[in-house]
Design a protein around this motif. Structure first.
Motif: not given
Length: 486
Positions: A326, A329, A350, A352-353, A374, A408, A410
């Protein structure tokens, strides 16, 4: 062995152009392979396999309880990049590590990057690798991540992307060095055709960097490599680097911190002071007085010695805060913030959740994305959406919802390929490259890196723990000649 039979796909191949011709830098290699028969190739592969076993080049797979030590598969065909394209990569890696070290130092001091709204505070507060015990410490040269292994991939259009930064205990450099040694012994005639950038000074560069961290700069420092022991997946590398540097290989039980807060090694001749520790133990196990009290691997009082400047430690405790997918990014933003520059090497896009909008996008596109935890490594805990079952994607949906900070996602890049032996044929296999960057008083970047190759057809997972192998990486100087041919 005919390179002209090599299949062509709509991917970037590091050695073969879409029209089937070798790239200029690969032409001498392909000409050479074309002159070898299948029997000659088989003979050389058998020699390589025997050399790897004799040299004890192994890695450990924890999930295989019956046979955890395995010889690392090695492929004879190197990955080749020109010196011209590597110069840009080298500059990008140096820029990136400088920014990462400025970021770590800032996080453990003023946290300006958070106050200025460039880096979100919630990412720091939820970071499992942020170590409050490191706040206020100022390591020499402002360097925390002294050894960084950065994973690079090349997409279909030929662009190199940074896939991730490994800042805790990055491994693989021993395979890089041994791969070159094997190739030089096996194909000495090829090295007469190429000007290949040497990598064999890495151990000397690492030792010199470690020596600059010594609290007694006027003396010859005593350097130790601190290993968790023989059951660690990278134990071969720990022992290899110690031997190459002339350092001592120690486990936690070999060391103690004295009443003067200096670190000593137990020897049959009495206690010997240790000046610098290249630690290959995660923070959690480094010092039971500060981190996990049940650790049997670390050294009680080691953090106290480090905080008081009585011992140098690489990588510094707390550096793993930036070894977080994380945090990764935000590296381009860090480069702009600290260096007022644009990133030379781009990140892979990316999601980021922890961000609600990004999370919704990820959950709606799990069948198209790669989802990563992460703070895992070794390729564990990943979801490769296009290749996953419905059940696997649903399982990850629940994991993301339960702990969005930890994930994350991608896009699945079309990773470049390199011709790789599949039986007696050359077939495309996906790769990535992990160069190693050193930073203390000076910087050093390995020319090339450990090339990891996915040996399974179509697989995008190159990790050795997931069935991957390795190749040698050549940075070749064909200035003028290569350009003229192109």
């Amino acid at each position: 062995m005919n390179c002209t039979d090599y299949p062509s796909f709509a991917l970037y191949d590091e050695l073969i152009q879409p029209d089937g011709r070798p790239r200029p830098a690969a032409r001498p290699l392909c000409d050479y392979l074309d002159r070898l028969s299948a029997a000659e190739i088989l003979e050389r592969r058998q020699i390589v396999d025997a050399a790897i076993m004799t040299m004890g080049i192994t890695f450990t797979v924890y999930s295989d309880g019956d046979n955890i030590d395995r010889a690392l598969p090695f492929d004879l065909v190197p990955c080749i990049l020109t010196a011209r394209e590597w110069r840009r990569i080298d500059a990008g890696l140096r820029q990136r590590q400088i920014a990462l070290n400025l970021f770590i130092d800032d996080i453990y001091h003023d946290q300006r990057i958070i106050r200025d709204g460039v880096f979100p505070a919630e990412l720091l507060h939820a970071s499992p690798n942020f170590r409050p015990a490191c706040q206020g410490v100022s390591p020499p040269f402002g360097a925390w991540a002294h050894v960084c292994g950065t994973d690079l991939v090349r997409d279909r259009d030929g662009t190199h992307y940074v896939l991730e930064d490994n800042l805790r205990v990055p491994s693989g450099v021993s395979y890089l060095l041994e791969n070159r040694l094997i190739m030089k012994r096996l194909f000495p005639e090829l090295f007469k055709s190429y000007r290949v950038a040497p990598v064999d000074d890495y151990s000397a560069q690492l030792f010199e960097m470690l020596c600059t961290l010594s609290p007694r700069p006027g003396d010859t420092p005593r350097v130790a490599v601190l290993t968790p022991g023989i059951y660690n997946s990278a134990y071969f590398e720990h022992s290899y680097l110690a031997q190459q540097m002339g350092a001592v290989l120690v486990e936690g039980r070999d060391l103690l911190v004295g009443d003067d807060d200096c670190v000593y090694m137990r020897t049959i001749a009495g206690l010997k002071r240790i000046d610098v520790i290249y630690r290959r133990i995660d923070d959690d196990f480094l010092d039971p007085e500060v981190f996990r009290p049940d650790s049997m691997l670390g050294v009680p009082g080691l953090m106290r010695a480090w905080r008081q400047g009585k011992v140098g430690i690489a990588n510094a405790p707390g550096a793993g805060m930036a070894d977080d997918k994380a945090v990764y990014a935000y590296v381009p933003a860090m480069i702009r913030y600290y260096l007022d520059q644009d990133a030379i090497l781009p990140n892979v896009p990316s999601f980021l959740c922890f961000d609600e909008q990004a999370r919704e996008h990820v959950l709606a596109n799990l069948d198209k994305l790669v989802v990563k935890p992460a703070n895992e490594s070794g390729g564990y805990g990943m979801l490769i959406g296009p290749h996953a079952s419905v059940e696997e994607r649903e399982n990850f949906r629940q994991r993301i919802l339960a702990n969005p900070r930890n994930y994350i996602a991608q896009p699945t890049l079309s990773l470049s390929t390199v011709p790789t032996f599949d039986g007696d044929r050359l077939m495309p296999r996906h790769i990535d490259i992990r160069p190693f960057i050193l930073q203390a008083r000076d910087q050093y970047v390995t020319p090339g890196g450990m090339c990891r190759v996915a040996l399974k057809p179509g697989s995008l997972v190159v990790n050795s723990s997931q069935g991957g192998g390795s190749k040698d990486t050549w940075i070749v100087d064909l200035e003028g000649e290569a350009d003229a041919v192109a």
